[in-house]
Design a protein around this motif. Sequence first.
Motif, short mmCIF file in Angstrom:
data_model
loop_
_atom_site.label_atom_id
_atom_site.label_comp_id
_atom_site.label_asym_id
_atom_site.label_seq_id
_atom_site.Cartn_x
_atom_site.Cartn_y
_atom_site.Cartn_z
N ALA A 35 15.26 -2.95 -1.10
CA ALA A 35 14.92 -3.83 -2.23
C ALA A 35 14.50 -3.02 -3.47
N ARG A 36 13.96 -1.83 -3.24
CA ARG A 36 13.53 -0.99 -4.35
C ARG A 36 14.65 -0.06 -4.83
N GLY A 37 15.76 -0.05 -4.12
CA GLY A 37 16.87 0.81 -4.49
C GLY A 37 16.65 2.28 -4.17
N PHE A 38 15.71 2.57 -3.25
CA PHE A 38 15.39 3.94 -2.87
C PHE A 38 16.32 4.40 -1.75
N LEU A 44 0.83 -1.20 0.00
CA LEU A 44 0.00 0.00 0.00
C LEU A 44 0.87 1.26 0.00
N LEU A 45 1.88 1.29 0.85
CA LEU A 45 2.75 2.45 0.91
C LEU A 45 3.41 2.72 -0.44
N PHE A 46 3.98 1.69 -1.03
CA PHE A 46 4.74 1.88 -2.26
C PHE A 46 3.87 1.90 -3.52
N SER A 47 2.55 1.89 -3.34
CA SER A 47 1.65 2.08 -4.47
C SER A 47 1.19 3.53 -4.57
N ALA A 48 1.66 4.39 -3.66
CA ALA A 48 1.30 5.81 -3.68
C ALA A 48 1.77 6.47 -4.97
N LYS A 49 1.02 7.45 -5.42
CA LYS A 49 1.36 8.16 -6.66
C LYS A 49 2.76 8.76 -6.59
N ALA A 50 3.13 9.30 -5.44
CA ALA A 50 4.46 9.91 -5.29
C ALA A 50 5.58 8.92 -5.58
N VAL A 51 5.37 7.67 -5.24
CA VAL A 51 6.38 6.65 -5.49
C VAL A 51 6.57 6.46 -7.00
N GLY A 52 5.47 6.33 -7.70
CA GLY A 52 5.54 6.15 -9.15
C GLY A 52 6.13 7.35 -9.88
N ASP A 53 5.98 8.53 -9.28
CA ASP A 53 6.51 9.75 -9.88
C ASP A 53 7.95 10.03 -9.48
N GLY A 54 8.54 9.15 -8.66
CA GLY A 54 9.91 9.36 -8.19
C GLY A 54 9.99 10.39 -7.10
N GLY A 55 8.90 10.60 -6.39
CA GLY A 55 8.83 11.62 -5.35
C GLY A 55 9.27 11.12 -3.99
N ILE A 63 11.84 9.31 5.86
CA ILE A 63 11.63 9.98 4.59
C ILE A 63 12.23 9.08 3.52
N VAL A 64 11.39 8.67 2.58
CA VAL A 64 11.84 7.80 1.50
C VAL A 64 11.88 8.61 0.21
N ILE A 65 13.04 8.69 -0.39
CA ILE A 65 13.20 9.32 -1.69
C ILE A 65 13.08 8.21 -2.71
N CYS A 66 12.01 8.25 -3.47
CA CYS A 66 11.59 7.12 -4.30
C CYS A 66 12.18 7.16 -5.70
N ASN A 67 13.49 7.21 -5.77
CA ASN A 67 14.19 7.03 -7.04
C ASN A 67 15.56 6.46 -6.75
N ARG A 68 16.18 5.95 -7.78
CA ARG A 68 17.46 5.27 -7.61
C ARG A 68 18.65 6.14 -7.98
N ALA A 69 18.38 7.38 -8.36
CA ALA A 69 19.46 8.29 -8.76
C ALA A 69 20.37 8.58 -7.58
#
Length: 75
Positions: A50-53, A15-26, A63-69
Amino acid sequence: MVMPSYSRPDQWVELLFSAKAVGDGGVVRRSVDWVEAEIGRATFVAAVRARGFHLLEAGGQFIVICNRAPMRRLV
């Protein structure tokens, strides 16, 4: 956003990682106390890893920064 309590940690993580912000790299944030009560710190850290965040902890919040950069702290 009030998240219901789940009996299985994988449901909570999904549920947490299905948030729109996650998909947008937010960014998503959750209370440290809440995460520890719902699924435990180790499970949460493993899910982020596991997600590389990127995961930060400050002021009682995760605070999770949802991108791998690569990330660079400026201040």
